[in-house]
Design an enzyme around this catalytic site. Sequence first.
Site, PDB file in Angstrom:
ATOM      1  CD  GLU A 225      50.688  67.626  32.096  1.00 15.86           C
ATOM      2  OE1 GLU A 225      49.911  67.678  31.129  1.00 15.86           O
ATOM      3  OE2 GLU A 225      51.565  68.489  32.337  1.00 15.86           O
TER       4      GLU A 225
ATOM      5  CB  CYS B 182      23.348  24.942  45.092  1.00 13.74           C
ATOM      6  SG  CYS B 182      23.193  23.519  46.199  1.00 13.74           S
TER       7      CYS B 182
ATOM      8  CB  CYS C 233      24.889  22.055  43.279  1.00 18.41           C
ATOM      9  SG  CYS C 233      26.295  22.499  44.351  1.00 18.41           S
TER      10      CYS C 233
ATOM     11  CE  LYS D  24      51.174  57.704  28.390  1.00 19.64           C
ATOM     12  NZ  LYS D  24      50.009  56.996  27.834  1.00 19.64           N
TER      13      LYS D  24
ATOM     14  CB  CYS E 164      25.547  22.600  49.558  1.00 15.83           C
ATOM     15  SG  CYS E 164      26.792  22.848  48.277  1.00 15.83           S
TER      16      CYS E 164
ATOM     17  CE1 TYR F 187      39.451  67.367  32.947  1.00 17.58           C
ATOM     18  CE2 TYR F 187      38.893  65.248  31.974  1.00 17.58           C
ATOM     19  CZ  TYR F 187      38.700  66.211  32.947  1.00 17.58           C
ATOM     20  OH  TYR F 187      37.746  66.018  33.926  1.00 17.58           O
TER      21      TYR F 187
ATOM     22  CG  ASP G 200      44.053  54.304  28.523  1.00 18.10           C
ATOM     23  OD1 ASP G 200      44.587  54.434  27.409  1.00 18.10           O
ATOM     24  OD2 ASP G 200      43.747  53.200  29.003  1.00 18.10           O
TER      25      ASP G 200
ATOM     26  CB  CYS H 135      25.838  19.035  47.133  1.00 15.72           C
ATOM     27  SG  CYS H 135      24.543  20.202  46.632  1.00 15.72           S
TER      28      CYS H 135
ATOM     29  CE  LYS I 287      51.899  53.447  29.796  1.00 19.50           C
ATOM     30  NZ  LYS I 287      52.388  52.734  28.611  1.00 19.50           N
TER      31      LYS I 287
END
Length: 700
Positions: A130, A447, A429, A132, A453, A240, A134, A432, A335
């Site tokens: 099943e 820019c 920028c 795991k 550029c 759950y 978090d 350039c 894991k």
Amino acid sequence: MAKQKKTEAPTADIATEIRDRIIWLRAEVLEHQRAYHQLDAPSISDAQYDALVRELERLESQYPELVPGRSPVDQVGFAPKREFKEVQHRVPMLSLNNAFSAEDVEQFCSRLAQNLGLPMTSPDLVFSAELKFDGIAVSLRYESGVLVQAATRGDGSVGEEITANVRVISDVPKQLSGLDLPEVLEVRGEVLMRRKDFQELNERQSARGDKVFVNPRNAAAGSLRQLDPQVTAARPLGFYAYGTGEVRWAAGRELRLHTHSEWLDALGRWGLPVAAERIGRVDMAGLQRFYAEVLARRPELPFEIDGVVYKLESLALQARAGYVSRAPRFAIAHKFPAEEASTRLLDIDVQVGRTGALTPVARLEPVFVGGVTVTNATLHNEDEISRKGIMIGDMVWVRRAGDVIPEVLGPIVPLRPAHARPFVMPDCCPACGTPSIREPNEAVSRCPAGLTCQAQRKQAFLHFAQRRAMDIEGLGEKVVDQLVDQGMVKTLADLYQLSVSKLARLDRLAEKSAQNLLDQIDRSRSASLSRFLFALGIRHVGEKTARDLAQHFGSIKAIRAATHTELLQAPDVGPVVAASIRGFFDSPDQLAIVDALLKEIRIERLDDRPAVAPAAIEALPFAGMTVVLTGSLAGMTRDQAGDWILSLGGKLSGSVSAKTSLVVAGEAAGSKLDKAQQLGVRVIDEPAFLAIIAPYQQED
């Protein structure tokens, strides 16, 4: 975990070093346990914590005489906060040992078989698997079907009472249903926050100027452990169930349940949420298949998971296997590779994108996360940096899920150094020197120099060559840098004027490599309309919009001539996208590039086809269908097959679920085919797929 044999006694100097290391590791592990379980404010990732624990376990196993006393690796959770009333768990809430590889799982199964006196091939040695979750573990106590108490795990023996907070979680039933309920039922499960709810919560928090959460786990833990239940009620928490603690039946009413899966089925029948993503009665090979399938589906799940859990199916064998100090012998958590880690933000650079967007990029102290070593991560824009409160020099959380570009989630403020400094977006920028602009209602500075550029020009070529655009293999960043820097290409059409002799002048590109690249460029002279549109790099026109435009208008001529109003008739094209398309084709410079490209490139499929009416779209063979491709196809690439499915009305998905309409299975189709057969999803092979698209190929 299996204890290692004691090694020979180390010399006095080495013994001192090892003892100091064990003492330091114990202090670190204990502090991180407190930060995670009690404060809900971890400063390192699970993977970084696991690495500390594994090192401490190894040293304590090899040198038990150096540092006596109880180790934090034998500890479950952490002592409850004083602000909460304590709850004594009648059945301890233990933790799980971890596996990090297939070899670890094999060793777990082998040890278990040995402890039970069973051969590895025994038909009794079968497992359930099943998810795991978090989130934060809780215990719910029901008496005569009524919820009477809820508690956190705490230190495994004593938890915190959170009954009032759990009562406001809509997923948790206050009254169970069924005539076969136990008199006392203690349910073990996970409180969590779903991804979508987490995102919306952070948006609300940010709009109010309140703290934003780093990840759903921290948000769930912080929301659940509130002294005011009204705060918890305002947070979108879910739940759950995954097991039981104390169970007591009325005399003569006991329900005979023999396996873990039967218990989960019963919990679901009584009204408790149980995840659908689980399997029962599988051998070790089945566990590995489940792991691979869930890992592939992990990004699309509505909640965060950090692995899968394997448990012996037989409750009788579970009782025989027993427990170690902090975990059962009959279960293990496999894991996943970590998706989050903490590291130092060394500096922030600014990159120039294809459309001129100036994007801050974090330069990080190297950290292993998401299966790779990460040194750079996106920071999106100046407002995002300010919203998250990130400063140069901070310890920060970094996330990399799957193939997603790494992202800095936020700072670990308690670890902020004195020399940390704020980021300031440059006025010009960086490529350039053109003064940047920021249009009203936009979060991004740009820019405005366009293809004059060099940085934007390079990005335009890389976008044009990418796999989902013109798919020119070999035209990577190093080659593009040289082509632009040496003035060999100025517009996209210049690619098709290159020769082997010109390409061979580039560094690290010998004549054979130059010829291979030229062959790839020549191969791109034939492309679908949607790929060509996407390759042009029109702002706001991604792959899906390019496909929708190609399907709706049928030809490049029709698209470039369409008015703003006509563009709005295409699927999912709004005013911003329509204005961007119209602005692109109204530009004489852009039109000149498109015209030059069309002299070199032949547009396949749909180029001369009239616009497709909605009724005609509904008549297409894949209309309204969600299709999954798996395995290799002999007659075309997977990308080409996907283009056909999309152009004939379908949608593509990377995984099989109950919502999948069709699976196209080529050679060496794997777990996706197995899942489709389990769910009863229609499956066709390559010849059947080719037969479906054949009439439309003939039209071209």
